[in-house]
Design a protein around this motif. Structure first.
Motif, mmCIF file in Angstrom:
data_model
loop_
_atom_site.group_PDB
_atom_site.id
_atom_site.type_symbol
_atom_site.label_atom_id
_atom_site.label_comp_id
_atom_site.label_asym_id
_atom_site.label_seq_id
_atom_site.Cartn_x
_atom_site.Cartn_y
_atom_site.Cartn_z
ATOM 1 N N ARG B 6 71.954 47.035 10.414
ATOM 2 C CA ARG B 6 73.324 46.666 10.803
ATOM 3 C C ARG B 6 73.228 45.239 11.335
ATOM 4 N NH1 ARG B 6 74.626 51.142 8.906
ATOM 5 N NH2 ARG B 6 75.610 52.852 10.045
ATOM 6 N N TYR B 7 74.123 44.379 10.891
ATOM 7 C CA TYR B 7 74.085 43.002 11.375
ATOM 8 C C TYR B 7 74.934 42.874 12.641
ATOM 9 C CZ TYR B 7 74.250 37.978 11.571
ATOM 10 O OH TYR B 7 74.137 36.679 11.986
ATOM 11 N N ASP B 8 74.312 42.386 13.732
ATOM 12 C CA ASP B 8 75.040 42.251 14.997
ATOM 13 C C ASP B 8 75.996 41.069 14.907
ATOM 14 O OD1 ASP B 8 75.953 42.515 17.511
ATOM 15 O OD2 ASP B 8 74.134 41.847 18.528
ATOM 16 N N ASN B 9 77.276 41.357 14.923
ATOM 17 C CA ASN B 9 78.282 40.315 14.685
ATOM 18 C C ASN B 9 79.018 39.912 15.971
ATOM 19 O OD1 ASN B 9 79.747 38.585 13.051
ATOM 20 N ND2 ASN B 9 81.303 40.105 12.546
ATOM 21 N N ARG B 10 78.349 40.085 17.137
ATOM 22 C CA ARG B 10 78.988 39.693 18.393
ATOM 23 C C ARG B 10 79.096 38.166 18.447
ATOM 24 N NH1 ARG B 10 80.233 43.271 21.981
ATOM 25 N NH2 ARG B 10 79.038 44.944 21.045
ATOM 26 N N LEU B 11 80.232 37.669 18.927
ATOM 27 C CA LEU B 11 80.469 36.221 18.847
ATOM 28 C C LEU B 11 79.638 35.421 19.851
ATOM 29 C CD1 LEU B 11 84.338 36.056 18.329
ATOM 30 C CD2 LEU B 11 82.561 35.744 16.641
ATOM 31 N N GLY B 12 79.283 36.019 20.991
ATOM 32 C CA GLY B 12 78.478 35.308 21.985
ATOM 33 C C GLY B 12 79.311 34.334 22.804
ATOM 34 N N VAL B 13 78.620 33.582 23.680
ATOM 35 C CA VAL B 13 79.334 32.676 24.598
ATOM 36 C C VAL B 13 80.175 31.654 23.825
ATOM 37 C CG1 VAL B 13 79.043 30.979 26.428
ATOM 38 C CG2 VAL B 13 77.584 32.968 26.367
ATOM 39 N N GLY B 15 81.802 32.161 21.289
ATOM 40 C CA GLY B 15 83.021 32.853 20.867
ATOM 41 C C GLY B 15 84.112 32.859 21.927
ATOM 42 N N TRP B 16 83.747 32.507 23.174
ATOM 43 C CA TRP B 16 84.781 32.390 24.209
ATOM 44 C C TRP B 16 85.795 31.315 23.833
ATOM 45 C CZ3 TRP B 16 81.621 32.399 29.465
ATOM 46 C CH2 TRP B 16 81.129 33.696 29.678
ATOM 47 N N LEU C 95 85.506 42.167 11.124
ATOM 48 C CA LEU C 95 85.899 42.058 12.531
ATOM 49 C C LEU C 95 84.688 41.714 13.386
ATOM 50 C CD1 LEU C 95 88.294 45.095 13.159
ATOM 51 C CD2 LEU C 95 88.915 42.698 12.927
ATOM 52 N N PRO C 96 84.764 40.646 14.194
ATOM 53 C CA PRO C 96 83.630 40.329 15.072
ATOM 54 C C PRO C 96 83.522 41.327 16.228
ATOM 55 C CG PRO C 96 85.387 38.732 15.361
ATOM 56 C CD PRO C 96 85.830 39.658 14.284
ATOM 57 N N ASN C 97 82.439 41.230 16.974
ATOM 58 C CA ASN C 97 82.129 42.096 18.119
ATOM 59 C C ASN C 97 81.812 43.537 17.721
ATOM 60 O OD1 ASN C 97 82.719 39.802 19.510
ATOM 61 N ND2 ASN C 97 84.681 40.509 20.300
ATOM 62 N N PHE C 98 81.771 43.808 16.404
ATOM 63 C CA PHE C 98 81.260 45.086 15.903
ATOM 64 C C PHE C 98 80.100 44.756 14.979
ATOM 65 C CE2 PHE C 98 85.812 46.067 16.517
ATOM 66 C CZ PHE C 98 85.694 47.163 17.343
ATOM 67 N N ARG C 99 79.154 45.695 14.821
ATOM 68 C CA ARG C 99 78.078 45.442 13.867
ATOM 69 C C ARG C 99 78.609 45.605 12.449
ATOM 70 N NH1 ARG C 99 72.729 48.494 15.497
ATOM 71 N NH2 ARG C 99 74.055 50.321 15.275
ATOM 72 N N ALA C 160 88.037 43.006 18.605
ATOM 73 C CA ALA C 160 87.429 41.861 17.931
ATOM 74 C C ALA C 160 87.870 40.547 18.551
ATOM 75 C CB ALA C 160 87.802 41.884 16.452
ATOM 76 N N LEU C 165 84.338 41.003 25.350
ATOM 77 C CA LEU C 165 83.497 41.777 24.427
ATOM 78 C C LEU C 165 82.623 40.880 23.551
ATOM 79 C CD1 LEU C 165 85.776 44.710 23.259
ATOM 80 C CD2 LEU C 165 83.563 44.903 24.347
ATOM 81 N N ALA C 166 82.977 39.596 23.480
ATOM 82 C CA ALA C 166 82.174 38.671 22.675
ATOM 83 C C ALA C 166 80.755 38.543 23.224
ATOM 84 C CB ALA C 166 82.845 37.308 22.629
#
Lengths: 127, 150, 273
Positions: B6-13, B15-16, C95-99, C160, C165-166
């Protein structure tokens, strides 16, 4: 519900700071418009403030409110960036040490300054 | 069957602020954080510097560093940050305690959100912040003038 | 607005069997007026690339399956007109913030797990199970207090868009929190105290700082940010012990048996027999 308690204090500290810090800025740092005197931070004036007990109490309140509001905000930001529980524990310890340490250091210094300044004014009155 | 990646698609800092078309309140929230951190940094330094007066060290009257125009400009920025943080914070107090977001309504397209409901409050608060900022700017210009003029 | 035009679609692809990182791939799609993004995805799969994967079901903004990041904003592919956003090019990402499971398919299960955590149902006394008869009395005004928040379709667009949640996977997020508020406000419910333990915790409502993104992107006008702010007030009032005590409403025991509180009479017949 612990977080509710901390957050409520954070909000109340913020509202109080608006007035306390506002007064501090106006009295000590923006004298030009109100008192026609920008040098409100000279050594003499500063010692004159230190001599009054009311200012000592004011400084300690400002210190406590500012440290709580600011460091709680910092904790929030750091907790959002570092989500691991172990790291969060270290952050809490670091912030608590910093906050409590600076609070006691600041309060004690203000108390010492108050004592010294009060003694000086007494001497000058005696003269 | 082997477990699929699964690719981790969290935007990170980042992404703020970036990585999307975001709304106005998000930038306010970031600015609130930045100004808050700036004020906190100055405040911690201020505690240490002013506490030294107990040992008869008055750095702000003696030290050259604290009279350098760059430092004075830094202080001016802290004041500007305070003006924004204070009044935006007051807006947030009203909003986050649910007093300025309006009551629940029936969602009828085009949807009206609480964002538009609280925007007049933002405008009012920014007018107050601006007035306070003008105060600070006046003070800064006068004190710089005195410093340059001797 | 043109009637027909070629639009370049940049789609973020990811195959878990082959790729280490997602990458962008472009497709030229002839778009006619009235086409939604979902139609274009169908066109690509049927004519250009049969390996493209995404999730959809109802095609009319009800099921909440086709949430994706369209030109940097999380929304439903089925009710987004292509020409409303762009006439030249469009970027579509999951959608971001999901795997990512594959291409445009996000793994929504963390959201559902968090949703389950906040007790998303009407909590009543266990003893009522022995006596299931009767119905609840609720005024239209009481219904309006939470009706807006019941329209959530769990598409994940708010999750997302949320900046907290980011970075923070522990935060409950706008969807579960808004639903917690929806049940807290229901006069039939008696679970607020239990929910407060979760929503008032370190990972609960106080990690919301009103960036307002969730309300802005919600395709159903649910306004999760509003729900969370009102819930915060409730949490603070509950902590300060100044909130009105809210007991779950009593049951009306069959016609004529229970207590009737100013129920308006039925309107008169408009058609004479």
């Amino acid at each position: 519900m612990k977080e509710t308690k901390y957050w409520t204090f954070h909000i109340f500290a913020g509202i109080l700071l608006l007035f306390v810090l506002g007064f501090h800025f106006l009295y000590t740092h923006i004298g030009e418009l109100l008192f026609k005197e920008s040098d409100n931070i000279s050594k003499e004036l500063s010692q004159g403030r230190d001599a009054k007990t009311s200012f000592l109490v004011f400084f300690i309140i400002l210190l406590g409110l500012g440290l709580y509001h600011g460091l709680y905000g910092l904790k929030n930001i750091l907790f959002e960036i570092f989500s691991s529980k172990a790291v969060q524990k270290i952050i809490v310890i670091f912030i608590l040490l910093l906050g409590i340490g600076l609070f006691f250091f600041g309060s004690y210094s203000s108390y010492l300054a108050h004592k010294n300044a009060a003694a000086k004014t007494e001497v000058s009155h005696a003269k | 069957m082997a477990e699929l990646n699964r690719y981790d698609n969290r935007l990170g800092v980042m992404g703020w602020l970036f990585k999307g078309r975001w709304g106005f309140e998000r930038y306010l929230y970031i600015l609130h954080r930045i100004t808050g951190l700036g004020i906190l940094f100055y405040f911690l330094m201020h505690i240490v510097v002013t506490s030294l007066r107990a040992f008869d060290i008055y750095l702000w009257t003696e030290g050259e560093f604290f009279h350098h125009p760059v430092f004075r400009f830094g202080e001016f920025l802290v004041f500007a940050a305070f003006a924004f943080h204070a009044f935006n914070g007051l807006r947030l107090v009203f909003v986050e305690l649910g007093f300025a977001v309006g009551k629940p309504i029936e969602p009828v397209y085009p949807y009206k959100t609480s964002l538009t409901k609280q925007r007049p409050l933002f405008v009012i608060m920014m007018i107050f912040a601006f007035i306070l900022f003008v105060f600070g700017t006046y003070e800064f210009i006068i004190s710089m003038g005195k410093m340059i003029g001797g | 607005m043109p009637n027909e035009k070629n639009v370049k679609f940049y789609i973020r692809r990811y195959d878990p069997l082959k790729d280490k990182e997602p990458y962008l791939r472009s497709y030229d799609v002839p778009v006619s007026k009235g086409m939604v993004v979902l139609d274009a995805l169908h066109y690509i799969r049927e004519n250009l690339d049969p390996s493209l994967a995404w999730r959809y079901s109802c095609r009319m903004g009800v099921c909440g399956s086709c949430g994706m990041l369209i030109n940097g904003s999380p929304t439903l592919a089925c009710n987004t007109q292509i020409f409303d956003i762009s006439e030249t090019e469009l970027t579509i990402a999951p959608l971001p913030n999901f795997r990512i499971i594959k291409d445009l398919v996000p793994e929504l299960s963390p959201m559902f797990e968090k949703h389950r955590e906040i007790l998303p149902f009407v909590v009543r006394e266990e003893s009522e199970l022995d006596d299931p008869e009767g119905e609840f009395y609720q005024t239209p005004e009481q219904l309006e207090e939470f009706l807006q928040f019941t329209f959530c379709i769990k598409c994940g667009c708010c999750m997302a868009a949320c900046p907290t949640l980011a970075t923070d996977p522990n935060y409950l997020g706008p969807q579960p929190l808004a639903q917690a508020h929806r049940y807290n406000k229901d006069t039939r419910d008696g679970g607020r105290k239990a929910r407060n333990q979760i929503t008032g915790s370190n990972d609960g409502a106080f990690k919301c700082h009103y960036a307002g993104e969730c309300s802005r992107v919600c395709p159903k006008g649910v306004d999760p940010a509003k729900a969370i702010q009102i819930m915060k007030r409730q949490l603070v009032f509950d902590f300060l012990k100044i909130s009105k005590s809210q007991k779950p409403c009593e049951k009306l025991k069959g016609p004529g048996k229970g207590e009737k509180k100013d129920i308006p009479p039925a309107p008169t017949y408009t058609v004479q027999e």
